[in-house]
Design a protein around this motif. Structure first.
Motif, PDB file in Angstrom:
ATOM      1  N   PHE A 172       0.825  -1.205   0.000  1.00 42.64           N
ATOM      2  CA  PHE A 172       0.000   0.000   0.000  1.00 42.64           C
ATOM      3  C   PHE A 172       0.863   1.261   0.000  1.00 42.64           C
ATOM      4  CE2 PHE A 172      -2.998  -3.215   1.103  1.00 42.64           C
ATOM      5  CZ  PHE A 172      -4.189  -2.770   0.552  1.00 42.64           C
ATOM      6  N   SER A 173       2.012   1.217   0.665  1.00 36.06           N
ATOM      7  CA  SER A 173       2.930   2.360   0.611  1.00 36.06           C
ATOM      8  C   SER A 173       3.533   2.494  -0.778  1.00 36.06           C
ATOM      9  CB  SER A 173       4.032   2.195   1.665  1.00 36.06           C
ATOM     10  OG  SER A 173       3.502   2.296   2.974  1.00 36.06           O
ATOM     11  N   VAL A 174       3.856   1.365  -1.409  1.00 40.63           N
ATOM     12  CA  VAL A 174       4.363   1.397  -2.789  1.00 40.63           C
ATOM     13  C   VAL A 174       3.299   1.959  -3.726  1.00 40.63           C
ATOM     14  CG1 VAL A 174       5.131  -0.026  -4.731  1.00 40.63           C
ATOM     15  CG2 VAL A 174       6.000  -0.469  -2.433  1.00 40.63           C
ATOM     16  N   ARG A 175       2.068   1.559  -3.530  1.00 44.47           N
ATOM     17  CA  ARG A 175       0.975   2.090  -4.349  1.00 44.47           C
ATOM     18  C   ARG A 175       0.826   3.593  -4.154  1.00 44.47           C
ATOM     19  NH1 ARG A 175      -5.319   0.113  -3.689  1.00 44.47           N
ATOM     20  NH2 ARG A 175      -6.306   1.880  -4.723  1.00 44.47           N
ATOM     21  N   SER A 176       0.976   4.071  -2.931  1.00 43.20           N
ATOM     22  CA  SER A 176       0.903   5.504  -2.649  1.00 43.20           C
ATOM     23  C   SER A 176       2.013   6.261  -3.370  1.00 43.20           C
ATOM     24  CB  SER A 176       0.992   5.732  -1.132  1.00 43.20           C
ATOM     25  OG  SER A 176       1.078   7.104  -0.815  1.00 43.20           O
ATOM     26  N   LEU A 177       3.234   5.731  -3.310  1.00 36.91           N
ATOM     27  CA  LEU A 177       4.361   6.353  -4.005  1.00 36.91           C
ATOM     28  C   LEU A 177       4.153   6.325  -5.527  1.00 36.91           C
ATOM     29  CD1 LEU A 177       7.185   4.734  -1.861  1.00 36.91           C
ATOM     30  CD2 LEU A 177       6.613   7.173  -1.915  1.00 36.91           C
ATOM     31  N   PHE A 178       3.644   5.224  -6.013  1.00 41.54           N
ATOM     32  CA  PHE A 178       3.338   5.059  -7.436  1.00 41.54           C
ATOM     33  C   PHE A 178       2.375   6.157  -7.895  1.00 41.54           C
ATOM     34  CE2 PHE A 178       0.453   2.986 -10.570  1.00 41.54           C
ATOM     35  CZ  PHE A 178       1.360   2.691 -11.568  1.00 41.54           C
ATOM     36  N   THR A 179       1.345   6.406  -7.095  1.00 39.65           N
ATOM     37  CA  THR A 179       0.362   7.446  -7.422  1.00 39.65           C
ATOM     38  C   THR A 179       1.007   8.819  -7.469  1.00 39.65           C
ATOM     39  OG1 THR A 179      -1.457   6.175  -6.433  1.00 39.65           O
ATOM     40  CG2 THR A 179      -1.767   8.552  -6.635  1.00 39.65           C
ATOM     41  N   ASP A 180       1.826   9.124  -6.468  1.00 41.53           N
ATOM     42  CA  ASP A 180       2.476  10.433  -6.391  1.00 41.53           C
ATOM     43  C   ASP A 180       3.448  10.641  -7.556  1.00 41.53           C
ATOM     44  OD1 ASP A 180       3.293  12.701  -4.028  1.00 41.53           O
ATOM     45  OD2 ASP A 180       4.848  12.242  -5.489  1.00 41.53           O
ATOM     46  N   LEU A 181       4.282   9.662  -7.802  1.00 45.69           N
ATOM     47  CA  LEU A 181       5.346   9.814  -8.790  1.00 45.69           C
ATOM     48  C   LEU A 181       4.832   9.911 -10.226  1.00 45.69           C
ATOM     49  CD1 LEU A 181       7.908   7.252  -7.327  1.00 45.69           C
ATOM     50  CD2 LEU A 181       8.059   9.740  -7.225  1.00 45.69           C
ATOM     51  N   LEU A 182       3.663   9.313 -10.485  1.00 45.62           N
ATOM     52  CA  LEU A 182       3.157   9.301 -11.850  1.00 45.62           C
ATOM     53  C   LEU A 182       2.135  10.394 -12.134  1.00 45.62           C
ATOM     54  CD1 LEU A 182       4.572   6.476 -11.694  1.00 45.62           C
ATOM     55  CD2 LEU A 182       2.962   5.808 -13.464  1.00 45.62           C
ATOM     56  N   HIS A 190      -5.130  12.134 -17.549  1.00 45.81           N
ATOM     57  CA  HIS A 190      -6.562  12.181 -17.826  1.00 45.81           C
ATOM     58  C   HIS A 190      -7.434  11.752 -16.644  1.00 45.81           C
ATOM     59  CE1 HIS A 190      -4.581  11.776 -21.790  1.00 45.81           C
ATOM     60  NE2 HIS A 190      -5.525  12.596 -22.188  1.00 45.81           N
ATOM     61  N   ALA A 191      -6.825  11.235 -15.594  1.00 46.83           N
ATOM     62  CA  ALA A 191      -7.618  10.782 -14.446  1.00 46.83           C
ATOM     63  C   ALA A 191      -6.731  10.693 -13.210  1.00 46.83           C
ATOM     64  CB  ALA A 191      -8.245   9.412 -14.741  1.00 46.83           C
ATOM     65  N   HIS A 192      -7.345  10.913 -12.033  1.00 46.72           N
ATOM     66  CA  HIS A 192      -6.592  10.828 -10.782  1.00 46.72           C
ATOM     67  C   HIS A 192      -6.135   9.398 -10.519  1.00 46.72           C
ATOM     68  CE1 HIS A 192      -6.776  14.828  -9.240  1.00 46.72           C
ATOM     69  NE2 HIS A 192      -8.092  14.893  -9.347  1.00 46.72           N
ATOM     70  N   THR A 193      -7.018   8.438 -10.718  1.00 47.47           N
ATOM     71  CA  THR A 193      -6.690   7.031 -10.457  1.00 47.47           C
ATOM     72  C   THR A 193      -7.076   6.205 -11.681  1.00 47.47           C
ATOM     73  OG1 THR A 193      -8.858   6.786  -9.386  1.00 47.47           O
ATOM     74  CG2 THR A 193      -6.971   7.203  -7.959  1.00 47.47           C
ATOM     75  N   PRO A 194      -6.267   6.255 -12.734  1.00 44.52           N
ATOM     76  CA  PRO A 194      -6.653   5.605 -13.997  1.00 44.52           C
ATOM     77  C   PRO A 194      -6.566   4.098 -13.976  1.00 44.52           C
ATOM     78  CG  PRO A 194      -4.442   6.500 -14.172  1.00 44.52           C
ATOM     79  CD  PRO A 194      -4.974   6.947 -12.847  1.00 44.52           C
ATOM     80  N   LEU A 195      -5.756   3.533 -13.092  1.00 49.14           N
ATOM     81  CA  LEU A 195      -5.566   2.081 -13.102  1.00 49.14           C
ATOM     82  C   LEU A 195      -6.419   1.411 -12.039  1.00 49.14           C
ATOM     83  CD1 LEU A 195      -1.692   1.809 -13.520  1.00 49.14           C
ATOM     84  CD2 LEU A 195      -3.442   1.520 -15.274  1.00 49.14           C
ATOM     85  N   PRO A 196      -7.040   0.298 -12.356  1.00 53.61           N
ATOM     86  CA  PRO A 196      -7.783  -0.452 -11.339  1.00 53.61           C
ATOM     87  C   PRO A 196      -6.838  -1.016 -10.287  1.00 53.61           C
ATOM     88  CG  PRO A 196      -7.654  -1.697 -13.388  1.00 53.61           C
ATOM     89  CD  PRO A 196      -7.109  -0.339 -13.681  1.00 53.61           C
ATOM     90  N   CYS A 197      -7.372  -1.247  -9.094  1.00 56.03           N
ATOM     91  CA  CYS A 197      -6.553  -1.748  -7.981  1.00 56.03           C
ATOM     92  C   CYS A 197      -5.854  -3.056  -8.325  1.00 56.03           C
ATOM     93  CB  CYS A 197      -7.424  -1.943  -6.744  1.00 56.03           C
ATOM     94  SG  CYS A 197      -8.124  -0.418  -6.083  1.00 56.03           S
ATOM     95  N   LEU A 198      -6.450  -3.829  -9.223  1.00 57.87           N
ATOM     96  CA  LEU A 198      -5.882  -5.117  -9.603  1.00 57.87           C
ATOM     97  C   LEU A 198      -4.470  -4.975 -10.155  1.00 57.87           C
ATOM     98  CD1 LEU A 198      -6.842  -8.141  -9.770  1.00 57.87           C
ATOM     99  CD2 LEU A 198      -7.307  -7.689 -12.187  1.00 57.87           C
ATOM    100  N   LEU A 199      -4.154  -3.817 -10.711  1.00 61.06           N
ATOM    101  CA  LEU A 199      -2.840  -3.598 -11.318  1.00 61.06           C
ATOM    102  C   LEU A 199      -1.858  -2.914 -10.375  1.00 61.06           C
ATOM    103  CD1 LEU A 199      -3.735  -2.502 -14.959  1.00 61.06           C
ATOM    104  CD2 LEU A 199      -3.380  -4.785 -14.027  1.00 61.06           C
TER     105      LEU A 199
END
Length: 333
Positions: free
Chosen positions: A25-35, A68-77
């Motif tokens: 979940f921390s990696v996902r948070s960083l992923f969101t910020d960095l991209l 184009h979107a805040h959270t473009p990828l589904p959680c599955l990815l």
């Protein structure tokens, strides 16, 4: 917060609460910020370090989606999908790489219900291209971030103990009021300043149907790392625990007792720690090994500072930690 998104929790004492410290979940948070998603408050020097580790081609491909979107990828990815998954981040990366095109397409349709969406069409037409890129970028983040994650062990243990103590002492509301600047507790509901931080799956309860299952996930990524996800099984809330800045600087998390003693002195630090459990004044004096008058004096000073309350129950006077006192302990942990 007039424009906030509301997440109803229902009666707090009826919630089934668990804590997850899964690194995904921390990696996902960083992923969101960095991209390019909602800022997680990652310290600039940490952000630069992680950005330098990203693979250029995969990063560019995914950044075009975030435009184009805040959270473009589904959680599955992402590596943050199951708060209690075994195998850590590596297992989640393997899971993403093993996804079939049909599984990714199904997740895309659920994540972006609008069939006219150009973003949905793009992801649907090239499912394995985007799943491979997502795994590639998150793996790079994890490799660069792992040494920082290892420093968080003491804070992870502290968060689990802190929340457990709050639950058994009927002070869970103090935990929810301290989830960070991006959300606020009011009338058994959490209000999020940015609606993009709250995601509901198509099968999740609506905001008017509170869930009785709550999973708290400390996010060791940045000062404003906040996210909530409602799924059929319940609600996941990610939040930034205190004490991250010293960890990013390479320092070990200070022991709570030592930090409190330095600020308050030995006896008052002990009083503040014991007040978490709602101790009586008589029991407190016995634990401190001092006279009742001495314990009363120190408690009066802490009460004047707004850190504790003394509540009379019949002939018994019980000490209770205030929100301000809880924030002080949280700050020094």
């Amino acid at each position: 917060m007039k424009s906030a998104t509301q997440l109803k929790l229902g009666a707090l004492h009826q919630l089934s609460v668990r804590v997850s410290t899964h690194p995904g979940f921390s990696v996902r948070s960083l992923f969101t910020d960095l991209l390019g998603g909602p800022s997680q408050g990652v310290p600039p020097r940490v952000r630069r370090r992680l950005r330098a580790a990203l693979p250029p081609d995969s990063t560019h491909l995914l950044q075009s989606l975030f435009a184009h979107a805040h959270t473009p990828l589904p959680c599955l990815l992402t590596t943050g999908i199951d708060p209690f998954a075994e195998g850590g981040v590596e297992a989640q990366l393997a899971r993403i790489r093993d996804l079939s095109a049909e599984a990714v397409q199904s997740a895309v349709v659920a994540h972006i219900p609008d069939p006219r969406s150009a973003l949905r069409e793009r992801l649907y037409e090239h499912p394995l291209v985007f799943s491979a890129a997502a795994a590639h970028v998150q793996e790079a983040i994890w490799r660069a971030y792992q040494p920082l994650w290892q420093r968080t062990a003491a804070v992870r243990d502290r968060e689990t103990a802190r929340i457990g103590t709050a639950l058994v002492t009927d002070q869970f509301d103090l935990v929810l009021t301290g989830l960070g600047p991006e959300c606020e507790l009011a009338d058994s509901s959490l209000f999020f300043r940015d609606p993009a931080r709250l995601h509901r799956s198509p099968t999740a309860p609506s905001s008017t149907e509170p869930s009785d299952r709550l999973v708290l996930v400390p996010l060791f990524s940045g000062r404003t790392a906040t996210a909530a996800c409602t799924v059929r099984a319940g609600t996941l809330i990610g939040y930034p625990p205190s004490g991250l800045v010293p960890l990013w600087d390479g320092a070990e998390a200070p022991a709570a007792s030592n930090a409190l003693v330095l600020v308050l002195g030995e006896q008052r630090a002990a009083i503040l720690r014991h007040s978490i459990r709602g101790t009586t004044m008589t029991d407190l004096a016995n634990r401190l090994g001092c006279s009742p008058a001495t314990a009363t004096y120190h408690c009066a000073q802490l009460e004047r500072a707004g850190l504790v309350q003394r509540l009379r129950q019949g002939r018994t006077v019980r000490l209770r930690l205030t929100i301000r006192g809880a924030h002080l302990i949280d700050l020094l942990l």
